[in-house]
Write an enzyme that holds these catalytic residues in place. Sequence first.
Site, PDB file in Angstrom:
ATOM      1  N   LYS A  74      -7.792   1.725  14.013  1.00 24.91           N
ATOM      2  CA  LYS A  74      -8.093   0.292  13.951  1.00 24.91           C
ATOM      3  C   LYS A  74      -8.096  -0.323  15.345  1.00 24.91           C
ATOM      4  CE  LYS A  74      -6.358  -0.879   9.321  1.00 24.91           C
ATOM      5  NZ  LYS A  74      -5.529  -1.825   8.562  1.00 24.91           N
ATOM      6  N   LYS A  91     -13.876   8.502   4.478  1.00 25.22           N
ATOM      7  CA  LYS A  91     -13.317   7.897   3.271  1.00 25.22           C
ATOM      8  C   LYS A  91     -14.013   6.573   2.952  1.00 25.22           C
ATOM      9  CE  LYS A  91      -9.579   5.094   5.014  1.00 25.22           C
ATOM     10  NZ  LYS A  91      -8.257   4.559   4.968  1.00 25.22           N
ATOM     11  N   LYS A 133     -12.931  -0.488   2.831  1.00 27.04           N
ATOM     12  CA  LYS A 133     -13.335  -1.898   2.831  1.00 27.04           C
ATOM     13  C   LYS A 133     -14.003  -2.273   4.148  1.00 27.04           C
ATOM     14  CE  LYS A 133      -9.350  -3.629   0.166  1.00 27.04           C
ATOM     15  NZ  LYS A 133      -7.998  -4.161   0.391  1.00 27.04           N
TER      16      LYS A 133
END
Length: 336
Positions: free
Chosen positions: A113, A199, A202
């Site tokens: 992130k 994966k 969102k």
Amino acid sequence: MVKQRVLSGVQPTGSLHLGNYLGAIRTWVGEQYDFENYFFIADLHAITVPHDPKALAENTFTLAAMYLACGLDIQHTTIFVQSHISAHAELAWMFNCITPLNWLERMIQFKEKAVKQGENVSIGLLDYPVLQAADILLYQADLVPVGEDQKQHLELTRDIAARFNFQFGLPEQPILKVPEPLIRAEGARVMSLTDGTKKMSKSDPSEQSRINLLDSPDEIRNKIKRCKTDPTRGLAFDDSARPECHNLLTLYQLLSGQSKEAVAAECAQMGWGQFKPLFAEATIEALRPIQERYHALMDDRAQVEAVLRQGKEAAEEVAQQTLQAVKDALGFSRSL
Ligand code: AMP
Ligand code: TRP
């Protein structure tokens, strides 16, 4: 017999997708009657990356409605909002002071992130797993049902609990329970529809990469029609050269409620043209009751609000007990 305690949470950061459902929430719902359950909405975690203040409260509310729509039963489950219970942030601060910095710098999710945030990475993003440890340890949870991607955060939680107990408890009287992750093999890692090696997430910029729980039948049919496949005829599980094939068969298996053997036999001779409509209809049918319940709840907001009010009360009682035990162990004066 005393039931074991289960706790987990999801961040209110956008629509839930099949990965969230099959990796986490479906396990919560399916096993809720065997346990004492605490499921919360991780809104404090949602501000670790830039967020829209105008959307946070509504996203929190809709996620609570979604928990109920997926089948959580408040007779057996406490549902609450993380920020409604100040003990989460308080305990996270205390854990900050006993957690070595290099434990956090190793976290894969932080590294992934952080790259996306560039210069603007907040301390909160680095500290995210410490808050998660506080979430879990406050409730003395035995089991934490999550997807595979959370395994490292659970290991950190266990390390923090063990360190705290070692430094501030007595060997025969640990203050914090060391929890176990509960990662069910099937659904633990749902992959993207556009790349079977990534994966479903969102944060993927492509809507095409995921099926959201609230997608309409037409959106589902379209996404499945265009999803990535391979040129081989005959569909099979567990072929590492065919990640998309394994992922789509697994999704079909879980959503149609069949055994792996039954799906393997059914699809062994199929081509994609035959499989895709079958898979699309199974997905639409699996999501239909969830969507119906969700829309009914959104028309009855008072019901969801009452669940959250009741949840706050029940959760607060447990959280306060642990927080007080931790403060006592650390030597804080009691407020008079
Ligand atoms: P998040 O959306 O990151 O708040 O994740 C909420 C829950 O869904 C966590 O338990 C995750 O482990 C799980 N989860 C998220 N994405 C996936 C995925 N692609 N496959 C399986 N589980 C997932
Ligand atoms: N980090 C989790 C996720 O992204 C959400 C979460 C926050 C959580 N606190 C938790 C999950 C405590 C389990 C237990 O999915």
